[in-house]
Design a protein around this motif. Structure first.
Motif, short mmCIF file in Angstrom:
data_model
loop_
_atom_site.label_atom_id
_atom_site.label_comp_id
_atom_site.label_asym_id
_atom_site.label_seq_id
_atom_site.Cartn_x
_atom_site.Cartn_y
_atom_site.Cartn_z
N ILE A 1 0.84 -1.20 0.00
CA ILE A 1 0.00 0.00 0.00
C ILE A 1 0.88 1.25 0.00
N PRO A 2 0.87 2.00 -1.10
CA PRO A 2 1.71 3.19 -1.19
C PRO A 2 1.43 4.17 -0.05
N ARG B 1 4.25 1.09 8.10
CA ARG B 1 3.46 0.31 9.06
C ARG B 1 3.85 -1.18 9.07
N ALA B 2 4.63 -1.61 8.11
CA ALA B 2 5.09 -3.00 8.08
C ALA B 2 6.10 -3.25 9.21
N ARG B 3 6.79 -2.20 9.62
CA ARG B 3 7.79 -2.31 10.67
C ARG B 3 7.17 -2.01 12.03
N CYS B 4 7.74 -2.60 13.05
CA CYS B 4 7.31 -2.28 14.41
C CYS B 4 7.74 -0.86 14.73
N SER B 5 6.82 -0.03 15.18
CA SER B 5 7.13 1.37 15.47
C SER B 5 7.97 1.54 16.73
#
Length: 149
Positions: A20-21, A26-30
Motif C-alpha cells: 500500500i503506497p 506500518r510493516a515495521r514495528c514502530s
C-alpha cells in the motif's frame, strides 16, 4: 499455522502494508523497528512498554498456589479458549480420586487473563501504530485493571 497466517493478514500487520503506497512504514514495528511485524512479535517479543507492563501485571495477579504463571506464547494465547487445568488435590486421600478432575474456576481465570491481556496489548498497539498515541505506565495499569475487572 493457518490460523496464525490468517491472523496476520486479517489484522493488517507486517508485510500487508508493503503493498500500500505511503503506508509501507506500518510493516515495521514502530517501537523496535522489527522489519516485518507479526502477531507473535506484537503480543510476545516486542520490547514496548505496553506489552511488558501488561504481562507483568497479569503475572502478578496469578495465584501462586496453582503453579507458576505460564509464560505466554502465541500458541497459548490463540488456544486459551480451550485451556483446562487439573484440579489441585486438597489432601493425600483426594489425590487419586481427583487427579482427572478439572478446576473450572482457575482454568477460567487463566483464559480470562490471557485473552483480555492479549487483546489490550493489541488495542494499545493499534492506537500507537495508527494514531501515534503513547501511554504512560499509570494509564496502562488503569486500562488493564478496568479490563480485568
Amino acid at each position: 499455522m493457518f490460523i496464525y497466517k490468517t491472523l496476520n493478514n486479517t489484522y493488517k500487520i507486517g508485510e500487508f502494508w508493503l503493498q500500500i503506497p505511503t503506508f509501507e512504514q506500518r510493516a515495521r514495528c514502530s517501537t523496535c523497528e522489527e522489519p516485518s511485524e507479526s502477531m507473535e512479535h506484537i503480543l510476545i517479543h516486542c520490547n514496548n512498554l505496553e506489552q511488558k507492563k501488561i504481562w507483568s501485571l497479569t503475572r502478578k495477579i496469578w495465584p501462586r498456589k496453582y503453579g507458576p504463571w505460564p509464560e505466554p506464547s502465541i500458541g497459548l494465547i490463540l488456544g486459551c479458549g480451550a485451556l483446562s487445568l487439573p484440579q489441585q488435590p486438597q489432601n493425600q486421600d483426594d489425590e487419586n480420586q481427583n487427579s482427572t478432575k478439572k478446576s473450572k474456576g482457575i482454568s477460567r481465570l487463566l483464559r480470562i487473563l490471557l485473552s483480555e491481556s492479549a487483546y489490550l496489548i493489541w488495542t494499545i498497539r493499534c492506537k500507537r501504530a495508527i494514531t501515534g498515541q503513547t501511554h504512560t505506565t499509570g494509564n496502562i495499569t488503569r486500562r488493564w485493571i478496568n479490563t480485568i475487572n
